[in-house]
Design an enzyme around this catalytic site. Sequence first.
Site, short mmCIF file in Angstrom:
data_model
loop_
_atom_site.label_atom_id
_atom_site.label_comp_id
_atom_site.label_asym_id
_atom_site.label_seq_id
_atom_site.Cartn_x
_atom_site.Cartn_y
_atom_site.Cartn_z
N LYS A 80 73.13 29.32 118.39
CA LYS A 80 73.92 30.08 117.41
C LYS A 80 74.29 29.18 116.23
O LYS A 80 74.68 28.02 116.41
CB LYS A 80 75.17 30.62 118.10
N SER A 155 79.81 38.56 117.84
CA SER A 155 79.17 37.93 116.72
C SER A 155 77.80 37.32 117.03
O SER A 155 77.00 37.13 116.12
CB SER A 155 80.08 36.86 116.14
N SER A 179 82.08 37.44 121.98
CA SER A 179 80.84 37.29 121.22
C SER A 179 79.62 36.81 121.98
O SER A 179 78.52 36.78 121.44
CB SER A 179 81.07 36.37 120.04
N1 GLN Z 1 84.48 40.53 117.81
C1 GLN Z 1 85.58 39.63 117.95
C2 GLN Z 1 86.08 39.23 116.59
O1 GLN Z 1 85.62 39.77 115.67
C3 GLN Z 1 85.17 38.43 118.77
C4 GLN Z 1 84.39 37.44 118.03
C5 GLN Z 1 83.98 36.26 118.85
O2 GLN Z 1 84.07 36.24 120.07
N2 GLN Z 1 83.58 35.23 118.14
O3 GLN Z 1 86.90 38.39 116.44
#
Ligand code: GLN
Length: 497
Positions: A80, A155, A179
């Site tokens: 990532k 994400s 994410s």
């Molecule tokens: N979707 C969540 C957010 O927008 C989690 C994001 C993540 O785990 N990096 O913060």
Amino acid sequence: MTDVTRMTAAQVAGLISGGDASAVEVATAHLDRIAAVDERVHAFLHVDRDGALAAARAVDEKRAKGEELGPLAGVPVAVKDVIATRGIPTTAASKILEGWRPPYDATVVERLRAAGTVMLGKTNMDEFAMGSSTEYSAYGPTHNPWDLGRIPGGSGGGSAASLAAYEAPLAIGTDTGGSIRQPGAVTGTVGAKPTYGGTSRYGLIAFSSSLDTPGPCARTVEDAALLHAVIAGHDARDSTSIPQPVPDVVAAARLGATGDLAGVKLGLVKEFTGDGAEPGVLAAFRESVEALVKLGAEVVEVSCPHFEYALPAYYLIAPSEASSNLARFDGVRYGLRVGDDGNRSLEEVMSLTREAGFGPEVKRRIILGTFALSSGYYDAYYGQAQKVRTLITRDFTSAFTKADVLISPTTPFTAFPFGSRTSDPYQMYLADLYTIPTNLYGGPAISVPCGLSEGLPVGFQVMAPTMADDRMYRVAAALESAVGTFTPPELSLESLA
Ligand code: GLN
């Protein structure tokens, strides 16, 4: 020879160590697959062809000399883009870091290299890991290999999609609120969030430091465990890293794969297994619970009354920490600089750079976080959210006196069409309703594919106590042995090739 891109990481490692395929052949097959399909999937922001081939050659040379190879030597992995890789572009999918090449490797990357894995490149994501669909990438979204008109989750949508599209057998993600698990769920792949502090944050571009956790993504539970074992463990460079041995997650996954769960108590989280989820998600989840019972598991219902406050607490804590962490992107130290014409002040350049470099979701979070931390509001918002965090931790602790692991669907809904949730941030935030409590508590959780709903994958979440990561692997592997793995329809895959 069978197509190596369709194999598990464990199988690929076996081929290489047994001399039936060279690491260079394996890397080339994956790089060719990326070249053939990634224009449509867009899982990658950067492909490091030369670096991958050089790493693969090094493994082949080691083998030729008769040196011992690690369990994942020669296996390709996608990383990532929020994780620093020395000399290789690292943007966190933001314009503000365009062109930045870190001068160092993150600890997880160092460990991947030391294990002889072959890094293929950097995967797409929501900007600074804020989002649930990869639509907030400054470089365009990733497409879900199950249906190219739908989101791959976020994400870490790029990491999950690279697995489902057979571009990589393994990938690294980061999980702050879901994410790793949510993209796993909506792409029919496995994603595990280790115990917070079980994997090092050193070299991760910080979003919410008290929650950020790097972890493994794979197509099978055993592969995820193998990758987990490579990247986990104490790191003196991360002050919140846990100085304890990593539980044997690989052995646990193999034990689970035997399909015996006799004596294992599953805590069905009452608040997350009612009518909140789509009917197709609930149906697949309930069938999976029955499958686990057939393997000998016992199901007890547990109540976690504070889980309903997890989402609002998270959306104060995470933006608060982000507003502080993202202050370092000031147009001076990294990447983009706008308006530096010799006449403007430092503040003006900083402001122009941040205006141009950050996308709308990142700005929303910085504003929200700055407000929540401001004097006069701190106690009402941030302080209150921290108290909720304590109550959620108590819910977990009490539930774990009744059950070995907790279970729920990973997400309330399957992969949604592009554009359907971007106009209302709250609708996007709901994607992480079931994953966020774990981050606030700090324990480990895994998402494993458990079925389909209207042709789209559904994820099953297993949550375990802090530093009992092995338990979740055992249950996830047992479920996988009962329901199998899930492959995007040939039609959709072949239309990619
Ligand atoms: N979707 C969540 C957010 O927008 C989690 C994001 C993540 O785990 N990096 O913060």
